[in-house]
Motif scaffolding. Sequence first.
Motif, PDB file in Angstrom:
ATOM      1  N   PRO A 109       0.824  -1.222   0.000  1.00  0.00           N
ATOM      2  CA  PRO A 109       0.000   0.000   0.000  1.00  0.00           C
ATOM      3  C   PRO A 109       0.855   1.269   0.000  1.00  0.00           C
ATOM      4  N   GLY A 110       1.961   1.240   0.719  1.00  0.00           N
ATOM      5  CA  GLY A 110       2.863   2.402   0.737  1.00  0.00           C
ATOM      6  C   GLY A 110       3.445   2.695  -0.632  1.00  0.00           C
ATOM      7  N   ASP A 111       3.838   1.631  -1.350  1.00  0.00           N
ATOM      8  CA  ASP A 111       4.353   1.799  -2.714  1.00  0.00           C
ATOM      9  C   ASP A 111       3.289   2.423  -3.610  1.00  0.00           C
ATOM     10  N   CYS A 112       2.060   1.939  -3.476  1.00  0.00           N
ATOM     11  CA  CYS A 112       0.958   2.462  -4.292  1.00  0.00           C
ATOM     12  C   CYS A 112       0.669   3.922  -3.961  1.00  0.00           C
ATOM     13  N   ALA A 113       0.727   4.266  -2.668  1.00  0.00           N
ATOM     14  CA  ALA A 113       0.529   5.656  -2.263  1.00  0.00           C
ATOM     15  C   ALA A 113       1.607   6.545  -2.867  1.00  0.00           C
ATOM     16  N   GLU A 114       2.828   6.039  -2.916  1.00  0.00           N
ATOM     17  CA  GLU A 114       3.926   6.803  -3.511  1.00  0.00           C
ATOM     18  C   GLU A 114       3.699   7.023  -5.003  1.00  0.00           C
ATOM     19  N   ILE A 115       3.250   5.996  -5.691  1.00  0.00           N
ATOM     20  CA  ILE A 115       2.935   6.145  -7.122  1.00  0.00           C
ATOM     21  C   ILE A 115       1.834   7.187  -7.297  1.00  0.00           C
ATOM     22  N   GLY A 116       0.795   7.104  -6.470  1.00  0.00           N
ATOM     23  CA  GLY A 116      -0.297   8.076  -6.548  1.00  0.00           C
ATOM     24  C   GLY A 116       0.194   9.498  -6.319  1.00  0.00           C
ATOM     25  N   VAL A 146     -11.368 -21.447  -5.152  1.00  0.00           N
ATOM     26  CA  VAL A 146     -11.700 -21.056  -3.782  1.00  0.00           C
ATOM     27  C   VAL A 146     -10.435 -20.619  -3.053  1.00  0.00           C
ATOM     28  N   ASP A 147     -10.540 -19.459  -2.422  1.00  0.00           N
ATOM     29  CA  ASP A 147      -9.464 -18.975  -1.571  1.00  0.00           C
ATOM     30  C   ASP A 147     -10.122 -18.517  -0.278  1.00  0.00           C
ATOM     31  N   ASP A 148      -9.773 -19.139   0.824  1.00  0.00           N
ATOM     32  CA  ASP A 148     -10.405 -18.832   2.108  1.00  0.00           C
ATOM     33  C   ASP A 148     -10.188 -17.382   2.536  1.00  0.00           C
ATOM     34  N   ARG A 149      -9.225 -16.706   1.953  1.00  0.00           N
ATOM     35  CA  ARG A 149      -8.959 -15.304   2.301  1.00  0.00           C
ATOM     36  C   ARG A 149      -9.898 -14.337   1.594  1.00  0.00           C
ATOM     37  N   ALA A 150     -10.646 -14.810   0.585  1.00  0.00           N
ATOM     38  CA  ALA A 150     -11.474 -13.928  -0.241  1.00  0.00           C
ATOM     39  C   ALA A 150     -12.513 -13.138   0.553  1.00  0.00           C
ATOM     40  N   PRO A 151     -13.304 -13.757   1.422  1.00  0.00           N
ATOM     41  CA  PRO A 151     -14.302 -12.962   2.156  1.00  0.00           C
ATOM     42  C   PRO A 151     -13.677 -11.859   3.015  1.00  0.00           C
ATOM     43  N   ALA A 152     -12.591 -12.154   3.695  1.00  0.00           N
ATOM     44  CA  ALA A 152     -11.934 -11.146   4.530  1.00  0.00           C
ATOM     45  C   ALA A 152     -11.379 -10.008   3.671  1.00  0.00           C
ATOM     46  N   TYR A 153     -10.822 -10.361   2.512  1.00  0.00           N
ATOM     47  CA  TYR A 153     -10.307  -9.336   1.608  1.00  0.00           C
ATOM     48  C   TYR A 153     -11.438  -8.419   1.152  1.00  0.00           C
ATOM     49  N   ASP A 154     -12.532  -9.005   0.680  1.00  0.00           N
ATOM     50  CA  ASP A 154     -13.662  -8.199   0.217  1.00  0.00           C
ATOM     51  C   ASP A 154     -14.215  -7.331   1.339  1.00  0.00           C
ATOM     52  N   ASP A 155     -14.297  -7.888   2.550  1.00  0.00           N
ATOM     53  CA  ASP A 155     -14.769  -7.092   3.694  1.00  0.00           C
ATOM     54  C   ASP A 155     -13.853  -5.902   3.956  1.00  0.00           C
ATOM     55  N   SER A 156     -12.538  -6.105   3.851  1.00  0.00           N
ATOM     56  CA  SER A 156     -11.604  -5.000   4.102  1.00  0.00           C
ATOM     57  C   SER A 156     -11.724  -3.921   3.030  1.00  0.00           C
ATOM     58  N   VAL A 157     -11.952  -4.322   1.772  1.00  0.00           N
ATOM     59  CA  VAL A 157     -12.137  -3.340   0.699  1.00  0.00           C
ATOM     60  C   VAL A 157     -13.431  -2.554   0.938  1.00  0.00           C
ATOM     61  N   HIS A 158     -14.506  -3.256   1.262  1.00  0.00           N
ATOM     62  CA  HIS A 158     -15.782  -2.570   1.530  1.00  0.00           C
ATOM     63  C   HIS A 158     -15.636  -1.602   2.695  1.00  0.00           C
ATOM     64  N   GLN A 159     -14.955  -2.025   3.750  1.00  0.00           N
ATOM     65  CA  GLN A 159     -14.746  -1.174   4.922  1.00  0.00           C
ATOM     66  C   GLN A 159     -13.931   0.070   4.566  1.00  0.00           C
ATOM     67  N   ALA A 160     -12.897  -0.114   3.758  1.00  0.00           N
ATOM     68  CA  ALA A 160     -12.067   1.023   3.364  1.00  0.00           C
ATOM     69  C   ALA A 160     -12.893   2.049   2.609  1.00  0.00           C
ATOM     70  N   PHE A 161     -13.743   1.601   1.701  1.00  0.00           N
ATOM     71  CA  PHE A 161     -14.576   2.543   0.938  1.00  0.00           C
ATOM     72  C   PHE A 161     -15.634   3.174   1.831  1.00  0.00           C
ATOM     73  N   ALA A 162     -16.220   2.393   2.705  1.00  0.00           N
ATOM     74  CA  ALA A 162     -17.278   2.918   3.582  1.00  0.00           C
ATOM     75  C   ALA A 162     -16.752   3.989   4.525  1.00  0.00           C
ATOM     76  N   THR A 163     -15.497   3.869   4.937  1.00  0.00           N
ATOM     77  CA  THR A 163     -14.932   4.809   5.903  1.00  0.00           C
ATOM     78  C   THR A 163     -14.010   5.843   5.273  1.00  0.00           C
ATOM     79  N   GLY A 164     -13.719   5.698   3.983  1.00  0.00           N
ATOM     80  CA  GLY A 164     -12.783   6.608   3.335  1.00  0.00           C
ATOM     81  C   GLY A 164     -11.351   6.376   3.769  1.00  0.00           C
ATOM     82  N   ASP A 165     -11.063   5.185   4.272  1.00  0.00           N
ATOM     83  CA  ASP A 165      -9.720   4.850   4.740  1.00  0.00           C
ATOM     84  C   ASP A 165      -8.850   4.462   3.556  1.00  0.00           C
ATOM     85  N   LEU A 166      -8.038   5.399   3.091  1.00  0.00           N
ATOM     86  CA  LEU A 166      -7.190   5.130   1.933  1.00  0.00           C
ATOM     87  C   LEU A 166      -6.054   4.201   2.271  1.00  0.00           C
TER      88      LEU A 166
END
Length: 166
Positions: A109-116, A146-166
Amino acid sequence: MLVAATVLPHPPLLVPAVGRGGDDDLAKLRAECAAAIGVVLDAGAEQVFLVGADIGPHATSFEPWAPGSTAADIRLDVPEPLPLPLLVGAWLTTGRRRSFVAVDTELTPGDCAEIGADLAASADRVAIVAMGDGAACHDEKAPGYVDDRAPAYDDSVHQAFATGDL
C-alpha cells in the motif's frame, strides 16, 4: 495536484459485447461508471491517469476474455496491449485523452501511495481513475477457484470505501 479521482470495477462484463445476461444490473453499473467518469473528466484535469493491476494477458481488444464473440472486434484506442483492468478503463474512457499506468500486484500500500503522489505531482491538474476489483475466489466455479482469504479481503475493501480509509 490531484483535482479528481474515482475507483471503478473492471469486470469485462461491463463491456456489452462481453457481458451477456443480468441486463438491468449491468446497465445500472455501466451508468454509474459512466457518471463517475464524467465527474472526473469534467474536473478540468490536464492529465488523466488510468491505474490498474498488471494482471493476466495483455491485449488491445477483449478477445482473450470472450473468444469468438463480437468483443474480439472491439479495438480500443490504446497505445499498446494492456492488462484487463486498463482495457476496461480504456473502454469506459474511449475517445478521451488519458495515460495508462499498470502496477505490479506485489506492491505494498505504501508503494501504491507513492505512485499516486508522484502521479498527482506530475501536472498542475491531475485526475486518477483507479480500476479495482474484489476477490474472484468465492466458490469452485470462480475464476480463482476457492481462496479462504477472499471474504476477509472483500470485507476490508468494503470497509475502506465505507470509511474513506485510503
